[in-house]
Design a protein around this motif. Sequence first.
Motif, PDB file in Angstrom:
ATOM      1  N   ALA A  50      20.849  38.054  21.111  1.00  0.00           N
ATOM      2  CA  ALA A  50      19.879  38.731  20.253  1.00  0.00           C
ATOM      3  C   ALA A  50      18.828  39.479  21.066  1.00  0.00           C
ATOM      4  CB  ALA A  50      19.212  37.710  19.327  1.00  0.00           C
ATOM      5  N   ASP A  51      18.508  38.960  22.257  1.00  0.00           N
ATOM      6  CA  ASP A  51      17.508  39.625  23.095  1.00  0.00           C
ATOM      7  C   ASP A  51      18.126  40.631  24.051  1.00  0.00           C
ATOM      8  OD1 ASP A  51      18.791  37.954  24.852  1.00  0.00           O
ATOM      9  OD2 ASP A  51      16.991  36.914  25.542  1.00  0.00           O
ATOM     10  N   GLY A  52      19.419  40.876  23.909  1.00  0.00           N
ATOM     11  CA  GLY A  52      20.098  41.853  24.742  1.00  0.00           C
ATOM     12  C   GLY A  52      20.723  41.296  26.005  1.00  0.00           C
ATOM     13  N   ALA A  53      20.501  40.027  26.301  1.00  0.00           N
ATOM     14  CA  ALA A  53      21.060  39.432  27.517  1.00  0.00           C
ATOM     15  C   ALA A  53      22.579  39.380  27.425  1.00  0.00           C
ATOM     16  CB  ALA A  53      20.505  38.028  27.730  1.00  0.00           C
ATOM     17  N   PRO A  54      23.288  39.725  28.494  1.00  0.00           N
ATOM     18  CA  PRO A  54      24.755  39.641  28.478  1.00  0.00           C
ATOM     19  C   PRO A  54      25.213  38.186  28.356  1.00  0.00           C
ATOM     20  CG  PRO A  54      23.970  40.985  30.321  1.00  0.00           C
ATOM     21  CD  PRO A  54      22.785  40.280  29.765  1.00  0.00           C
ATOM     22  N   THR A  55      26.195  37.950  27.512  1.00  0.00           N
ATOM     23  CA  THR A  55      26.834  36.643  27.413  1.00  0.00           C
ATOM     24  C   THR A  55      28.339  36.839  27.402  1.00  0.00           C
ATOM     25  OG1 THR A  55      26.937  36.485  24.993  1.00  0.00           O
ATOM     26  CG2 THR A  55      24.884  35.766  26.037  1.00  0.00           C
ATOM     27  N   PHE A  56      29.049  35.878  27.929  1.00  0.00           N
ATOM     28  CA  PHE A  56      30.506  35.897  27.942  1.00  0.00           C
ATOM     29  C   PHE A  56      30.992  34.488  28.217  1.00  0.00           C
ATOM     30  CE2 PHE A  56      28.900  37.051  32.126  1.00  0.00           C
ATOM     31  CZ  PHE A  56      29.589  36.217  32.992  1.00  0.00           C
ATOM     32  N   VAL A  57      32.287  34.300  28.127  1.00  0.00           N
ATOM     33  CA  VAL A  57      32.880  33.016  28.486  1.00  0.00           C
ATOM     34  C   VAL A  57      33.797  33.253  29.686  1.00  0.00           C
ATOM     35  CG1 VAL A  57      34.851  33.235  26.911  1.00  0.00           C
ATOM     36  CG2 VAL A  57      34.077  30.968  27.596  1.00  0.00           C
ATOM     37  N   ARG A  58      33.888  32.254  30.531  1.00  0.00           N
ATOM     38  CA  ARG A  58      34.788  32.386  31.680  1.00  0.00           C
ATOM     39  C   ARG A  58      35.582  31.105  31.850  1.00  0.00           C
ATOM     40  NH1 ARG A  58      31.201  31.917  37.344  1.00  0.00           N
ATOM     41  NH2 ARG A  58      31.235  29.627  37.417  1.00  0.00           N
ATOM     42  N   LYS A  59      36.729  31.244  32.466  1.00  0.00           N
ATOM     43  CA  LYS A  59      37.552  30.099  32.811  1.00  0.00           C
ATOM     44  C   LYS A  59      37.947  30.205  34.266  1.00  0.00           C
ATOM     45  CE  LYS A  59      42.201  31.875  31.636  1.00  0.00           C
ATOM     46  NZ  LYS A  59      42.894  31.658  32.914  1.00  0.00           N
ATOM     47  N   SER A  60      38.213  29.059  34.872  1.00  0.00           N
ATOM     48  CA  SER A  60      38.723  29.038  36.237  1.00  0.00           C
ATOM     49  C   SER A  60      39.253  27.647  36.528  1.00  0.00           C
ATOM     50  CB  SER A  60      37.641  29.416  37.249  1.00  0.00           C
ATOM     51  OG  SER A  60      36.542  28.524  37.177  1.00  0.00           O
ATOM     52  N   MET A  61      40.134  27.580  37.492  1.00  0.00           N
ATOM     53  CA  MET A  61      40.609  26.297  37.997  1.00  0.00           C
ATOM     54  C   MET A  61      39.713  25.909  39.167  1.00  0.00           C
ATOM     55  SD  MET A  61      43.156  25.365  36.084  1.00  0.00           S
ATOM     56  CE  MET A  61      43.891  24.048  37.081  1.00  0.00           C
ATOM     57  N   GLN A  62      38.984  24.807  38.995  1.00  0.00           N
ATOM     58  CA  GLN A  62      38.009  24.406  39.999  1.00  0.00           C
ATOM     59  C   GLN A  62      38.324  23.024  40.557  1.00  0.00           C
ATOM     60  OE1 GLN A  62      33.899  24.791  38.821  1.00  0.00           O
ATOM     61  NE2 GLN A  62      34.243  26.726  37.742  1.00  0.00           N
ATOM     62  N   ARG A  63      37.954  22.845  41.823  1.00  0.00           N
ATOM     63  CA  ARG A  63      38.055  21.510  42.422  1.00  0.00           C
ATOM     64  C   ARG A  63      37.140  20.550  41.676  1.00  0.00           C
ATOM     65  NH1 ARG A  63      40.249  21.588  47.685  1.00  0.00           N
ATOM     66  NH2 ARG A  63      40.350  23.661  48.639  1.00  0.00           N
ATOM     67  N   LEU A  64      37.605  19.326  41.469  1.00  0.00           N
ATOM     68  CA  LEU A  64      36.746  18.317  40.875  1.00  0.00           C
ATOM     69  C   LEU A  64      35.679  17.908  41.884  1.00  0.00           C
ATOM     70  CD1 LEU A  64      39.280  16.028  38.957  1.00  0.00           C
ATOM     71  CD2 LEU A  64      38.115  18.101  38.195  1.00  0.00           C
ATOM     72  N   TRP A  65      34.503  17.603  41.370  1.00  0.00           N
ATOM     73  CA  TRP A  65      33.380  17.285  42.249  1.00  0.00           C
ATOM     74  C   TRP A  65      33.683  16.099  43.155  1.00  0.00           C
ATOM     75  CZ3 TRP A  65      30.266  21.073  42.690  1.00  0.00           C
ATOM     76  CH2 TRP A  65      29.926  21.886  41.598  1.00  0.00           C
ATOM     77  N   ARG A  66      34.332  15.060  42.622  1.00  0.00           N
ATOM     78  CA  ARG A  66      34.565  13.849  43.400  1.00  0.00           C
ATOM     79  C   ARG A  66      36.007  13.702  43.864  1.00  0.00           C
ATOM     80  NH1 ARG A  66      33.865   9.118  41.225  1.00  0.00           N
ATOM     81  NH2 ARG A  66      33.056   8.174  43.151  1.00  0.00           N
ATOM     82  N   GLN A  67      36.854  14.663  43.501  1.00  0.00           N
ATOM     83  CA  GLN A  67      38.251  14.675  43.942  1.00  0.00           C
ATOM     84  C   GLN A  67      38.596  16.112  44.358  1.00  0.00           C
ATOM     85  OE1 GLN A  67      39.504  12.640  40.036  1.00  0.00           O
ATOM     86  NE2 GLN A  67      41.101  12.013  41.478  1.00  0.00           N
ATOM     87  N   PRO A  68      38.096  16.550  45.508  1.00  0.00           N
ATOM     88  CA  PRO A  68      38.228  17.966  45.868  1.00  0.00           C
ATOM     89  C   PRO A  68      39.654  18.438  46.102  1.00  0.00           C
ATOM     90  CG  PRO A  68      37.283  16.683  47.668  1.00  0.00           C
ATOM     91  CD  PRO A  68      37.298  15.786  46.469  1.00  0.00           C
TER      92      PRO A  68
END
Length: 210
Positions: A83-101
């Motif tokens: 509503a205030d003009g800020a860009p928004t979107f959704v993204r996906k990615s395959m990421q390493r798990l924080w505790r199981q890299p």
Amino acid sequence: MNALDHEGIFAQAWNDPRYTRYEIPPLDVNRVLEERYRTNEPLRLTRTMLWDMETKKSRRPDRYIPYVVAAGSAEAWDDRPAADGAPTFVRKSMQRLWRQPDVYELILEQTRLNHATQTVTFIGAASYPDRNGQLLHAGTGQPIFHVVHGVGGEEDRPHNRWEIVLLTDARDAKWTEPFAQIARDPWLPGYLEIYIRNDLGIDLTRRDLP
């Protein structure tokens, strides 16, 4: 994308006593650059540069954090202004798990760029439809998390900011150790090294630490 109050959702989660949160202390990037690196030409980073990097990284995490995101796995869609003009979107990615890299899982993030405050807010999602309407499901190997990446400090002395909150059943210190390790790293964040080399075209070499 349904309209979200990204920043409000993050603040509410941050203040929820059940959830596990961590803030990496703001990093004076020029101090680290001067003390710990050699460059092939003079370089002083600015807030404008850091924000340029953050906006690019928000859409291309595979380019700027390849040590976290699997090559070719990142995609952004559902662009629309808030509503205030800020860009928004959704993204996906395959990421390493924080505790199981060694393990990668699908991460879904509803994203807002706030140019006024120079912050990017990522709200994690358990599921979200892809650009064709097929429902995607995030991995379940770790809690859903929200993140804020941002820039602080002055124009000629910027600070790198990073905060995360994991939606745990109760606060759990085991989830904060990966972030404490990041905070102890003596170097610039990897994405800044990549930006300096690839976007600014400046050679960067780490000095020997005492």
